[in-house]
Design a protein around this motif. Structure first.
Motif, PDB file in Angstrom:
ATOM      1  N   GLY A  35       0.841  -1.193   0.000  1.00  0.00           N
ATOM      2  CA  GLY A  35       0.000   0.000   0.000  1.00  0.00           C
ATOM      3  C   GLY A  35       0.875   1.241   0.000  1.00  0.00           C
ATOM      4  N   PHE A  36       0.248   2.424   0.131  1.00  0.00           N
ATOM      5  CA  PHE A  36       1.030   3.665   0.145  1.00  0.00           C
ATOM      6  C   PHE A  36       1.976   3.698   1.347  1.00  0.00           C
ATOM      7  CE2 PHE A  36      -2.592   5.140  -2.503  1.00  0.00           C
ATOM      8  CZ  PHE A  36      -1.854   5.550  -3.600  1.00  0.00           C
ATOM      9  N   GLU A  37       1.584   2.974   2.421  1.00  0.00           N
ATOM     10  CA  GLU A  37       2.406   2.955   3.642  1.00  0.00           C
ATOM     11  C   GLU A  37       3.796   2.398   3.354  1.00  0.00           C
ATOM     12  OE1 GLU A  37      -0.565   1.712   3.370  1.00  0.00           O
ATOM     13  OE2 GLU A  37      -1.852   2.667   4.866  1.00  0.00           O
ATOM     14  N   GLY A  87      -8.185  10.934  -1.059  1.00  0.00           N
ATOM     15  CA  GLY A  87      -9.158   9.832  -1.095  1.00  0.00           C
ATOM     16  C   GLY A  87      -8.637   8.574  -1.759  1.00  0.00           C
ATOM     17  N   TYR A  88      -7.297   8.444  -1.884  1.00  0.00           N
ATOM     18  CA  TYR A  88      -6.752   7.216  -2.444  1.00  0.00           C
ATOM     19  C   TYR A  88      -6.533   6.231  -1.299  1.00  0.00           C
ATOM     20  CZ  TYR A  88      -5.494  10.197  -6.447  1.00  0.00           C
ATOM     21  OH  TYR A  88      -5.503  11.063  -7.503  1.00  0.00           O
ATOM     22  N   ARG A  89      -7.067   5.032  -1.450  1.00  0.00           N
ATOM     23  CA  ARG A  89      -6.943   4.046  -0.379  1.00  0.00           C
ATOM     24  C   ARG A  89      -5.746   3.123  -0.645  1.00  0.00           C
ATOM     25  NH1 ARG A  89     -10.106  -0.158   1.533  1.00  0.00           N
ATOM     26  NH2 ARG A  89     -10.687  -0.563  -0.599  1.00  0.00           N
ATOM     27  N   VAL A  90      -5.775   2.535  -1.821  1.00  0.00           N
ATOM     28  CA  VAL A  90      -4.646   1.671  -2.196  1.00  0.00           C
ATOM     29  C   VAL A  90      -4.088   2.138  -3.538  1.00  0.00           C
ATOM     30  CG1 VAL A  90      -5.332  -0.437  -0.999  1.00  0.00           C
ATOM     31  CG2 VAL A  90      -6.310   0.064  -3.224  1.00  0.00           C
ATOM     32  N   PRO A  91      -2.792   1.907  -3.768  1.00  0.00           N
ATOM     33  CA  PRO A  91      -2.238   2.335  -5.060  1.00  0.00           C
ATOM     34  C   PRO A  91      -2.811   1.490  -6.199  1.00  0.00           C
ATOM     35  CG  PRO A  91      -0.496   1.562  -3.560  1.00  0.00           C
ATOM     36  CD  PRO A  91      -1.786   1.288  -2.893  1.00  0.00           C
ATOM     37  N   THR A  92      -2.945   2.088  -7.362  1.00  0.00           N
ATOM     38  CA  THR A  92      -3.377   1.325  -8.540  1.00  0.00           C
ATOM     39  C   THR A  92      -2.162   0.517  -9.021  1.00  0.00           C
ATOM     40  OG1 THR A  92      -2.699   3.025 -10.090  1.00  0.00           O
ATOM     41  CG2 THR A  92      -4.912   3.220  -9.191  1.00  0.00           C
ATOM     42  N   ALA A 111       1.206   3.324 -19.667  1.00  0.00           N
ATOM     43  CA  ALA A 111      -0.024   3.490 -18.892  1.00  0.00           C
ATOM     44  C   ALA A 111      -0.885   4.522 -19.574  1.00  0.00           C
ATOM     45  CB  ALA A 111       0.328   3.975 -17.492  1.00  0.00           C
ATOM     46  N   ARG A 112      -2.185   4.328 -19.481  1.00  0.00           N
ATOM     47  CA  ARG A 112      -3.084   5.283 -20.126  1.00  0.00           C
ATOM     48  C   ARG A 112      -3.927   6.018 -19.103  1.00  0.00           C
ATOM     49  NH1 ARG A 112      -6.071   1.392 -24.121  1.00  0.00           N
ATOM     50  NH2 ARG A 112      -7.894   2.678 -23.848  1.00  0.00           N
ATOM     51  N   THR A 113      -4.608   7.038 -19.576  1.00  0.00           N
ATOM     52  CA  THR A 113      -5.480   7.811 -18.690  1.00  0.00           C
ATOM     53  C   THR A 113      -6.498   6.877 -18.064  1.00  0.00           C
ATOM     54  OG1 THR A 113      -5.209   9.715 -20.073  1.00  0.00           O
ATOM     55  CG2 THR A 113      -7.115   9.726 -18.641  1.00  0.00           C
ATOM     56  N   LYS A 128      -2.055   7.205 -13.514  1.00  0.00           N
ATOM     57  CA  LYS A 128      -0.665   7.504 -13.887  1.00  0.00           C
ATOM     58  C   LYS A 128      -0.196   8.869 -13.381  1.00  0.00           C
ATOM     59  CE  LYS A 128      -1.935   9.417 -18.311  1.00  0.00           C
ATOM     60  NZ  LYS A 128      -1.813  10.836 -17.943  1.00  0.00           N
ATOM     61  N   THR A 129      -1.133   9.840 -13.302  1.00  0.00           N
ATOM     62  CA  THR A 129      -0.711  11.192 -12.916  1.00  0.00           C
ATOM     63  C   THR A 129      -0.122  11.182 -11.509  1.00  0.00           C
ATOM     64  OG1 THR A 129      -2.638  11.877 -14.181  1.00  0.00           O
ATOM     65  CG2 THR A 129      -1.470  13.594 -12.992  1.00  0.00           C
ATOM     66  N   ALA A 130      -0.836  10.529 -10.584  1.00  0.00           N
ATOM     67  CA  ALA A 130      -0.322  10.451  -9.219  1.00  0.00           C
ATOM     68  C   ALA A 130       0.972   9.640  -9.183  1.00  0.00           C
ATOM     69  CB  ALA A 130      -1.363   9.831  -8.299  1.00  0.00           C
ATOM     70  N   LYS A 147     -12.300   6.981  -1.605  1.00  0.00           N
ATOM     71  CA  LYS A 147     -13.113   8.207  -1.491  1.00  0.00           C
ATOM     72  C   LYS A 147     -13.111   8.967  -2.817  1.00  0.00           C
ATOM     73  CE  LYS A 147     -12.408   9.606   3.144  1.00  0.00           C
ATOM     74  NZ  LYS A 147     -11.398  10.405   3.794  1.00  0.00           N
ATOM     75  N   GLU A 148     -11.949   8.950  -3.476  1.00  0.00           N
ATOM     76  CA  GLU A 148     -11.828   9.656  -4.754  1.00  0.00           C
ATOM     77  C   GLU A 148     -12.801   9.060  -5.780  1.00  0.00           C
ATOM     78  OE1 GLU A 148     -10.660  12.212  -6.010  1.00  0.00           O
ATOM     79  OE2 GLU A 148      -9.982  11.901  -8.071  1.00  0.00           O
ATOM     80  N   SER A 149     -12.956   7.734  -5.731  1.00  0.00           N
ATOM     81  CA  SER A 149     -13.880   7.094  -6.673  1.00  0.00           C
ATOM     82  C   SER A 149     -15.322   7.468  -6.328  1.00  0.00           C
ATOM     83  CB  SER A 149     -13.708   5.580  -6.653  1.00  0.00           C
ATOM     84  OG  SER A 149     -12.402   5.253  -7.048  1.00  0.00           O
ATOM     85  N   ILE A 150     -15.617   7.614  -5.034  1.00  0.00           N
ATOM     86  CA  ILE A 150     -16.967   8.036  -4.639  1.00  0.00           C
ATOM     87  C   ILE A 150     -17.227   9.426  -5.209  1.00  0.00           C
ATOM     88  CG2 ILE A 150     -18.480   8.597  -2.673  1.00  0.00           C
ATOM     89  CD1 ILE A 150     -16.925   6.530  -1.038  1.00  0.00           C
ATOM     90  N   ARG A 151     -16.226  10.296  -5.069  1.00  0.00           N
ATOM     91  CA  ARG A 151     -16.392  11.661  -5.566  1.00  0.00           C
ATOM     92  C   ARG A 151     -16.599  11.659  -7.084  1.00  0.00           C
ATOM     93  NH1 ARG A 151     -13.952  15.149  -8.197  1.00  0.00           N
ATOM     94  NH2 ARG A 151     -12.073  13.913  -8.477  1.00  0.00           N
ATOM     95  N   ARG A 152     -15.753  10.876  -7.762  1.00  0.00           N
ATOM     96  CA  ARG A 152     -15.864  10.838  -9.223  1.00  0.00           C
ATOM     97  C   ARG A 152     -17.194  10.256  -9.667  1.00  0.00           C
ATOM     98  NH1 ARG A 152     -11.250   7.268 -10.952  1.00  0.00           N
ATOM     99  NH2 ARG A 152     -12.088   7.480 -13.037  1.00  0.00           N
ATOM    100  N   SER A 153     -17.688   9.265  -8.909  1.00  0.00           N
ATOM    101  CA  SER A 153     -18.939   8.603  -9.323  1.00  0.00           C
ATOM    102  C   SER A 153     -20.104   9.587  -9.308  1.00  0.00           C
ATOM    103  CB  SER A 153     -19.232   7.401  -8.428  1.00  0.00           C
ATOM    104  OG  SER A 153     -19.600   7.839  -7.141  1.00  0.00           O
TER     105      SER A 153
HETATM  106  P1  AMP Z   1      -5.313   9.349 -14.169  1.00  0.00           P
HETATM  107  O1  AMP Z   1      -5.110   8.025 -14.846  1.00  0.00           O
HETATM  108  O2  AMP Z   1      -4.081   9.860 -13.538  1.00  0.00           O
HETATM  109  O3  AMP Z   1      -5.978  10.342 -15.081  1.00  0.00           O
HETATM  110  O4  AMP Z   1      -6.340   9.097 -12.950  1.00  0.00           O
HETATM  111  C1  AMP Z   1      -7.681   8.738 -13.134  1.00  0.00           C
HETATM  112  C2  AMP Z   1      -8.487   9.002 -11.887  1.00  0.00           C
HETATM  113  O5  AMP Z   1      -8.161   8.049 -10.888  1.00  0.00           O
HETATM  114  C3  AMP Z   1      -8.277  10.362 -11.260  1.00  0.00           C
HETATM  115  O6  AMP Z   1      -9.531  10.911 -10.909  1.00  0.00           O
HETATM  116  C4  AMP Z   1      -7.474  10.077 -10.007  1.00  0.00           C
HETATM  117  O7  AMP Z   1      -7.728  11.022  -8.968  1.00  0.00           O
HETATM  118  C5  AMP Z   1      -7.970   8.710  -9.631  1.00  0.00           C
HETATM  119  N1  AMP Z   1      -6.963   7.931  -8.890  1.00  0.00           N
HETATM  120  C6  AMP Z   1      -5.635   7.891  -9.107  1.00  0.00           C
HETATM  121  N2  AMP Z   1      -5.031   7.069  -8.221  1.00  0.00           N
HETATM  122  C7  AMP Z   1      -6.003   6.567  -7.431  1.00  0.00           C
HETATM  123  C8  AMP Z   1      -6.018   5.649  -6.324  1.00  0.00           C
HETATM  124  N3  AMP Z   1      -4.903   5.101  -5.874  1.00  0.00           N
HETATM  125  N4  AMP Z   1      -7.209   5.377  -5.754  1.00  0.00           N
HETATM  126  C9  AMP Z   1      -8.355   5.944  -6.221  1.00  0.00           C
HETATM  127  N5  AMP Z   1      -8.413   6.812  -7.254  1.00  0.00           N
HETATM  128  C10 AMP Z   1      -7.252   7.124  -7.856  1.00  0.00           C
END
Ligand code: AMP
Length: 763
Positions: free
Chosen positions: A31-33, A49-54, A74-76, A80-82, A475-481
Motif C-alpha cells: 500500500g502507500f504505507e 481519497g486514495y486508499r490503495v495504489p493502482t 499506462a493510459r489515462t 498515472k498522474t499520481a 473516497k476519490e472514486s466516490i467523488r468521481r462517481s
Molecule cells: P489518471 O489516470 O491519472 O488520469 O487518474 C484517473 C483518476 O483516478 C483520477 O480521478 C485520479 O484522482 C484517480 N486515482 C488515481 N489514483 C487513485 C487511487 N490510488 N485510488 C483511487 N483513485 C485514484
C-alpha cells in the motif's frame, strides 16, 4: 496496587506491540504505507481519497522514488498522474528559493496540463511548492509574472514552453532535475517531436526522466533511448487474468430491478447451450433464486458456504455434466470448488474488490472460447466500478444518451463499437420497458409462492448486513462517481432503440431532467390571466415579471455557469474514457474511408492490447533492446494520405539559413511561422514581448537558479496578495484570469449605490 500497574504496563506494551505489528504489516502490504513517504505527502494522498495504489502506481512509484528513469506504459484512467506526482513532491519536498525550476511536466494539451496542475495542488497541499502553468491560451505576460516568482515546478505544453524559452534570455532548464513526458505518444502524435528534442537538449545530464505513454511507437522508443538513462520499462503483464475474449457488460439499474433484469438475461440474452455462473452475495439469495428459477421452469445448480457436503457435490457434478446450465453461488462457496470452463458469468451483486471481480470472471472465455460477464451496477456500486477500472487500467465511459442517438444513430454506435473494440468499457442502463414487462411476471411468481414471500424479507435483511460489512471504495472514486454524466441505454439493447422506442425514451429521459424556466407563481398566474381571472395569482405574475426584468441577466448567467460546470464535469469524465477524442475521431474517419477486409486486415493494435494493459505490472524490467522491441507498437495510418502525413517534411528557413524539420500536422505559413498544436503560430524569432514586459513591470525572470534572492521578490508579491498561482503556508489555488477585475460589486459598493439612489449623491 503494584500488581495492577504491572498489568497495565503489560497491557499497554501489548497494545503497542499490536500497533507496531499492524504498521509492519501495512508497510509490507504494497500500500502507500510501504513507500516510506514523508508525512506531508502521505497525508495529502489520504486527503485526496486514495486508499490503495493502482497497479501502475504500485509498480512505478518505488522505481521512481529510487531515482530510476522510467518508461511506463499506462493510459489515462490508470492513476498515472499520481504515479509521477507523488515521487516528484516527495523529492522536491519544499520551495527552495534559489534553486530555479526543479521539475518540468510536459503535457500534450492544455486540458491535461490543467488537470495535472489541479492534482499537483491537491497532492502538494501540505508543502509550499510553487507551481507555474505555461499553456497556450493564457497571456504571455501573466505567465512572465508567474515565472518571475521562482516556481519549483513548471507544467507546460511544449509549444508554449518553447515560446518562453525563445523569448526570455534569462530562462534556463539546466536546474531541472525531474522531467515527465506525459502521454508521450500524444506529444509525438501531435507533432511536438522537434520541440521535445530541443527541450531535451536544454536539460542537464543529471536529471531523472520519466516517460508515460499508452503506446510505444518506434519514434518514441528512439526518443526514450536518447533521452533516458538505463530506463526501467514498466508495462502491463501479458498473461492477464481476464481473458481478451471476455466481453464485459455493465448495466446500471436499481436494486429492486435486478430480478427482472436477471430473468431477461437468462431468457433472452443467454443461449440455451451456454453455461453460466451467477454470483450473489448471501446464501439466502442463492435459495431465493433457486426457487424462482424452478418456478420459471429452469433447473439450476446451487452452492453456498454452509451447504451440506453431499448436496454440494451433487449440485456441482450435475453442472459439470451439463445437466444444469446455471450455477448460483456465493464467493465463499465458489472458492473451494472446481468449476469447469464456462461461457458466462453474471454478477448479481457487484464485487466490492477488483480482485474478486477478476476471480469471478476468470473462469469464462478460456481456451479460445468466447464469453461474457454481465454485471449489475446500482448507484452505490458506481464507485466500485471506477475502482475496478483503475485496477484494470481500463478506460470507462457512459453509453450515449437517447438524445445523442437520435441526432446521429449510426455515427454514435459506430463510435461506441470502436471504443469497445479498443478495450474501453461502456456502461449503460437496462431498458425500463423490459424491466416493467418482466417485473409483472416476477411479481406473479413471488405472490404465488409462500416460500418466496418469506425469503424476500430475509434477503433484504441479509443484503443490508452484507452492505454494511463490505469494504469501502476509494473516497476519490466516490467523488468521481457523483460527477459521472447521465448514461443512455446499454449498447446491447441497440435493437430496442432501433425498434421505434427511441423517441419515447428520449422524451421520458428529457422529462426526468426538465427544469421549467417559469416559476410556479408565473405559470399559475398566466393560467389565471388567460381565463381573465383577477386575484392574487395575476398580481404575482406582474411581481415576477418585474423581478425577472431586473434579474434576468443574473439568472441566465448562473444557468450558463451551471451548464458550463456540467460540461466541464462531462469533459472530466470523458477524460476517464481514454486519451483524446480527436484521436479516435481521426481513427473513425479513417475507417470510414477505408474498405478493409475484416478477414485479412491486420490491426496495428494487437487484439489483447488492452488486457495487456491489464492487471499487475512486471516491475524492474530492463529497458534492453529486446524488451523495447517487444513493447514497440507503431501506429501506421491505413490510407495513403495518412502515410503521406506521417512523413517528416523539411522546410528551408530563409532567416535562420537552415532546414527545419516539420512534424505531423505542422506547416509553415507565408510569414515563415510554424503552426503548432492548436493552430497557434509559434514564432521562431524573439518578438520583444518579454523586454516590454520587463520594462513595464520592473521585474525579471531568473530561472537559472541561485542568481538572485528571489524570495525577497516573492515576499513583495505575497504582501500584495499577488501570488495567485503559488501556495505559501496558507492554501492558495490557481485562479485563471485572477488579474481581471471582478464584475461583482462588493457589499460596500452596493451600499454606496443604494445610498446614492435614496439620498442623491454623497457629499
Ligand atoms: P489518471 O489516470 O491519472 O488520469 O487518474 C484517473 C483518476 O483516478 C483520477 O480521478 C485520479 O484522482 C484517480 N486515482 C488515481 N489514483 C487513485 C487511487 N490510488 N485510488 C483511487 N483513485 C485514484
Amino acid at each position: 496496587m503494584a500488581g495492577s500497574k504491572v498489568r497495565n504496563l503489560q497491557v499497554s506494551s501489548k497494545a503497542e506491540q499490536k500497533r507496531l505489528e499492524k504498521q509492519k504489516k501495512k508497510a509490507k502490504s504494497g500500500g502507500f504505507e510501504s513507500l516510506g513517504l514523508s508525512p506531508n505527502v502521505f497525508r495529502a494522498i489520504k486527503r485526496k481519497g486514495y486508499r490503495v495504489p493502482t497497479p501502475i502506481q504500485r509498480k512505478t512509484m518505488p522505481l521512481i522514488l529510487a531515482g530510476n528513469d522510467v518508461v511506463a506504459m499506462a493510459r489515462t484512467g490508470s492513476g498515472k498522474t499520481a504515479a509521477f506526482l507523488v515521487p516528484m513532491i516527495e523529492r522536491l519536498k519544499q520551495h527552495v528559493p534559489q534553486s530555479g525550476v526543479r521539475a518540468l511536466i510536459l503535457s500534450p494539451t492544455r486540458d491535461l496540463a490543467l488537470q495535472t496542475l489541479k492534482f499537483t495542488n491537491e497532492l502538494g497541499r501540505f508543502t509550499d511548492l510553487r507551481i507555474s502553468l505555461l499553456v497556450g491560451g493564457d497571456s504571455m505576460e501573466s505567465q512572465f509574472e508567474e515565472l518571475a516568482q521562482n516556481p519549483d515546478v513548471i507544467i507546460a505544453t511544449p509549444g508554449r514552453l518553447m515560446h518562453h524559452l525563445s523569448e526570455v534570455d534569462d530562462m534556463s532548464l539546466r536546474t531541472v532535475e525531474y522531467v515527465v513526458f506525459d502521454e508521450a505518444d500524444c506529444l509525438f502524435g501531435m507533432g511536438f517531436a522537434e520541440q521535445l528534442h530541443k527541450i531535451l537538449a536544454q536539460l542537464s545530464e543529471n536529471r531523472q526522466t520519466l516517460l508515460f505513454s499508452a503506446t510505444l511507437p518506434s519514434a518514441l522508443a528512439e526518443f526514450a533511448k536518447a533521452g533516458l538513462r538505463d530506463p526501467q520499462l514498466v508495462r502491463l503483464d501479458l498473461d492477464t487474468k481476464i481473458s481478451p475474449d471476455l466481453k464485459l457488460n455493465f448495466f446500471t439499474l436499481r436494486q429492486e430491478e435486478k430480478l427482472a433484469a436477471l430473468l431477461y438475461l437468462v431468457r433472452e440474452q443467454i443461449s440455451s447451450d451456454e453455461q453460466t455462473l451467477i454470483f450473489v452475495s448471501t446464501k439466502h439469495h442463492v435459495e431465493f433464486l433457486n426457487i424462482l428459477f424452478r418456478e420459471e421452469g429452469i433447473e439450476p445448480s446451487v452452492c453456498y458456504g454452509e451447504m451440506d457436503q453431499d448436496a454440494r457435490k451433487i449440485n456441482i457434478s450435475r453442472f459439470r455434466a451439463r445437466k444444469t446450465m446455471f450455477l448460483i453461488v456465493t464467493d465463499v462457496a465458489a472458492r473451494g470448488i472446481d468449476i469447469p470452463l464456462l461461457d458466462n458469468v453474471i454478477n448479481w451483486d457487484f464485487p466490492p474488490k477488483p480482485k474478486i471481480f477478476v476471480h469471478r470472471v476468470g473462469r469464462a472465455a478460456r481456451a479460445g472460447r468466447k464469453g461474457t460477464a454481465f454485471s449489475f451496477v446500482t448507484t452505490e456500486d458506481m464507485a466500485y466500478l471506477l475502482d475496478l477500472h483503475l485496477f484494470l487500467s481500463k478506460p470507462i465511459r457512459a453509453a450515449p444518451t437517447e438524445e445523442e442517438v437520435l441526432e446521429d444513430m449510426d455515427g454514435v454506435f459506430f463510435k461506441i463499437d470502436q471504443a469497445i473494440a479498443n478495450g474501453e468499457t461502456v456502461y449503460g442502463r437496462f431498458p425500463q420497458t423490459v424491466i416493467d414487462l418482466v417485473s409483472d411476471r416476477v411479481r406473479e411468481i413471488i405472490d404465488s409462492s409462500a416460500e418466496l414471500i418469506l425469503l424476500v424479507k430475509t434477503c433484504t435483511n441479509a443484503f443490508r448486513l452484507y452492505s454494511k460489512t463490505k469494504p469501502l471504495p476509494a473516497k476519490e472514486s466516490i467523488r468521481r462517481s457523483k460527477e459521472l454524466p447521465r448514461e443512455g441505454l446499454h449498447p446491447i439493447f441497440k435493437n430496442v432503440l432501433a425498434g421505434g422506442e427511441l423517441m419515447a425514451l428520449a422524451f421520458s429521459e428529457r422529462l426526468k431532467t426538465f427544469r421549467p424556466k417559469q416559476t410556479i407563481l408565473e405559470a399559475e398566474g398566466e393560467a389565471a390571466k388567460s381565463k381573465h381571472l383577477q386575484g392574487p395569482s395575476s398580481e404575482w405574475v406582474d411581481v415576477m415579471k418585474k423581478k425577472r426584468a431586473i434579474h434576468e441577466q443574473i439568472i441566465n448567467l448562473v444557468q450558463q455557469q451551471r451548464s458550463n460546470n456540467n460540461v466541464e464535469k462531462a469533459i472530466k469524465t470523458e477524460r476517464i474514457s481514454t486519451k483524446s477524442k480527436d484521436k479516435k475521431e481521426a481513427g473513425s474517419k479513417r475507417k470510414e474511408r477505408s474498405f478493409k477486409d475484416e478477414e485479412y486486415f491486420i490491426s496495428s493494435i494487437p487484439k489483447n492490447h488492452h488486457t495487456e494493459a491489464g492487471l499487475s505490472v512486471r516491475a524492474n524490467q530492463d529497458f534492453g533492446s529486446n524488451r523495447l522491441e517487444s513493447a514497440v507498437l507503431d501506429l501506421v495510418a491505413d490510407d495513403t494520405s495518412g502515410m503521406q502525413r506521417q512523413k517528416s517534411v523539411y522546410h528551408w528557413d530563409k532567416r535562420g539559413k537552415k532546414y527545419i524539420k516539420l512534424n505531423n500536422g505542422e506547416r509553415v505559413t507565408a510569414s515563415g511561422k510554424v503552426k503548432t498544436e492548436s493552430g497557434a503560430k509559434a514564432k521562431a524569432n524573439k518578438t520583444g514581448i518579454y523586454k516590454k514586459w520587463k520594462e513595464h513591470s520592473h521585474s525579471k525572470i531568473s530561472l537559472r537558479g541561485g542568481e538572485e534572492n528571489a524570495d525577497e521578490r516573492m515576499g513583495d508579491h505575497r504582501s500584495q496578495g499577488n501570488n495567485r498561482n503559488f501556495k505559501g503556508k496558507r492554501k492558495q489555488r490557481y485562479v485563471p484570469n485572477a488579474h481581471v477585475r471582478s464584475e461583482i460589486k462588493d457589499i460596500e459598493q452596493v451600499r454606496k449605490e443604494r445610498h446614492k439612489k435614496v439620498l442623491g449623491p454623497l457629499q
